[in-house]
Design an enzyme around this catalytic site. Structure first.
Site, short mmCIF file in Angstrom:
data_model
loop_
_atom_site.label_atom_id
_atom_site.label_comp_id
_atom_site.label_asym_id
_atom_site.label_seq_id
_atom_site.Cartn_x
_atom_site.Cartn_y
_atom_site.Cartn_z
N LYS A 15 -0.06 0.58 3.82
CA LYS A 15 1.16 1.34 4.17
C LYS A 15 1.65 0.82 5.52
CE LYS A 15 0.77 3.86 7.09
NZ LYS A 15 0.38 4.61 8.29
N ASP A 142 -1.83 10.82 7.16
CA ASP A 142 -1.21 9.71 6.44
C ASP A 142 -1.53 9.72 4.95
OD1 ASP A 142 0.11 8.54 8.49
OD2 ASP A 142 -1.27 6.87 8.75
O1 C5P Z 1 -4.59 13.02 10.76
P1 C5P Z 1 -5.44 11.91 11.26
O2 C5P Z 1 -6.90 12.17 11.07
O3 C5P Z 1 -5.05 10.57 10.75
O4 C5P Z 1 -5.19 11.85 12.83
C1 C5P Z 1 -6.05 11.21 13.73
C2 C5P Z 1 -5.72 11.67 15.16
O5 C5P Z 1 -4.44 11.13 15.57
C3 C5P Z 1 -5.55 13.18 15.30
O6 C5P Z 1 -6.80 13.79 15.56
C4 C5P Z 1 -4.62 13.29 16.49
O7 C5P Z 1 -5.31 13.12 17.71
C5 C5P Z 1 -3.71 12.08 16.31
N1 C5P Z 1 -2.45 12.41 15.61
C6 C5P Z 1 -1.46 13.12 16.27
N2 C5P Z 1 -0.29 13.42 15.60
C7 C5P Z 1 -0.09 13.03 14.33
C8 C5P Z 1 -1.09 12.30 13.64
C9 C5P Z 1 -2.27 12.01 14.30
O8 C5P Z 1 -1.61 13.49 17.44
N3 C5P Z 1 1.06 13.33 13.72
#
Ligand code: C5P
Length: 291
Positions: A15, A142
């Protein structure tokens, strides 16, 4: 014994965030964002077979990068789907890891989404895309966009997905310099940002010049902080910028993978050969966007 016909296969395409604007940090710790995500024909492959237990076997060029991770998204996806429908998470899963790990092109998220699709078939479930996206959201920001793998606008923390109009076909080069970057760290180091809502989604993006003009007005807000953490990203971008025929170069997601869009397939191929030669330690793949 498992026969060949019992094995279900799923493709987990990379992606790419063509742009990514970050808004405010929310009370749940995530940031609001706005992005246009596309999928390409480069990705991981997964195979699912019936088994009395849940197991994961890894192979492929980037399997080693994953073995270190205790909390694998593939297993979490299987468990999340099983919990959602109230059945045991039983399947033998094989992941052939062809995408670099923690690289901003959704490898882990695409794998998790492919598990949702694969196990839906293996367990003969009747679930809509919407329901699968609800499960996907519990696994990572994601993952919902990777459920259908269609070019989409992403909003919220990434989980609000709206298919985009058809995008033009354009050759793309993906380059990863071989370092994993933590998404959490990149968000934590965030500096300047565009905020959400500044993009006009009604803009026609049906031709390459329209898409490029649109993208040039946008950015990846995570790029400066990722570059600060991993300065080699700046080197990758400089290299992409000087490739003949390049129209746009940028980092995807939280990095370190960068992409370049080209005006013709030959230029993308020439750039692939050139960069593979000068940087044999980099992961370099020519592909294309658009359907
Ligand atoms: O959701 P995911 O596990 O991929 O996100 C990893 C980290 O990236 C989250 O714990 C957060 O710190 C950050 N993040 C964020 N805002 C988002 C997506 C991710 O702050 N929209």
């Amino acid at each position: 014994m498992t026969s060949q016909t019992d094995v279900i296969e799923a493709f987990a395409p990379a992606k790419i965030n063509l742009f990514l604007h970050v808004g405010d940090k929310r009370s749940d710790g995530f940031h609001d964002l706005e992005s246009l995500a596309v999928f390409v024909d480069v990705g991981d492959t997964l195979a699912f077979s019936p088994s009395p237990e849940l197991s994961l076997a890894l192979d492929g060029p980037f399997a080693n990068g994953l073995e270190a991770e205790g909390d694998n998204l593939v297993l979490r996806a299987a468990q999340a789907l099983a919990k959602h429908i109230g059945r045991p998470a039983t399947a033998a899963i094989r992941l052939t890891k062809k995408l670099p790990v923690a690289s901003g092109i959704g490898g882990g998220s695409a794998d998790a989404a492919a598990v949702l699709r694969g196990l839906t078939r293996l367990w003969a479930l009747d679930l809509s895309w919407t329901e699968l996206r609800v499960v996907a959201e519990t696994i990572g920001s994601d993952v919902p966009v990777c459920v259908e793998c269609k070019s989409s606008w992403m909003e919220g923390r990434g989980e609000r997905v709206t298919p985009s109009a058809t995008l033009p076909q354009m050759p793309m080069l993906l380059v990863n310099p071989g370092i994993a970057v933590s998404t959490k760290d990149v968000f934590r180091a965030l500096a300047m940002r565009h905020g959400t809502g500044s993009i006009n989604r009604a803009t026609s993006l049906s031709s390459p010049p329209e898409l490029i003009a649109f993208l040039k007005k946008a950015a990846n807000d995570l790029q400066p902080s990722a570059q600060q953490i991993a300065p080699v990203i700046g080197h990758v971008l400089d290299e992409l910028a000087r490739m003949p025929g390049v129209e746009l170069w940028r980092m995807s997601g939280s990095g370190a993978t960068c992409f370049a869009l080209f005006d013709d397939q030959n230029s993308a191929k020439v750039a692939e050969v050139a960069l593979s030669h000068t940087h044999p330690d980099w992961w370099v793949r020519a592909t294309r966007i658009g359907s």
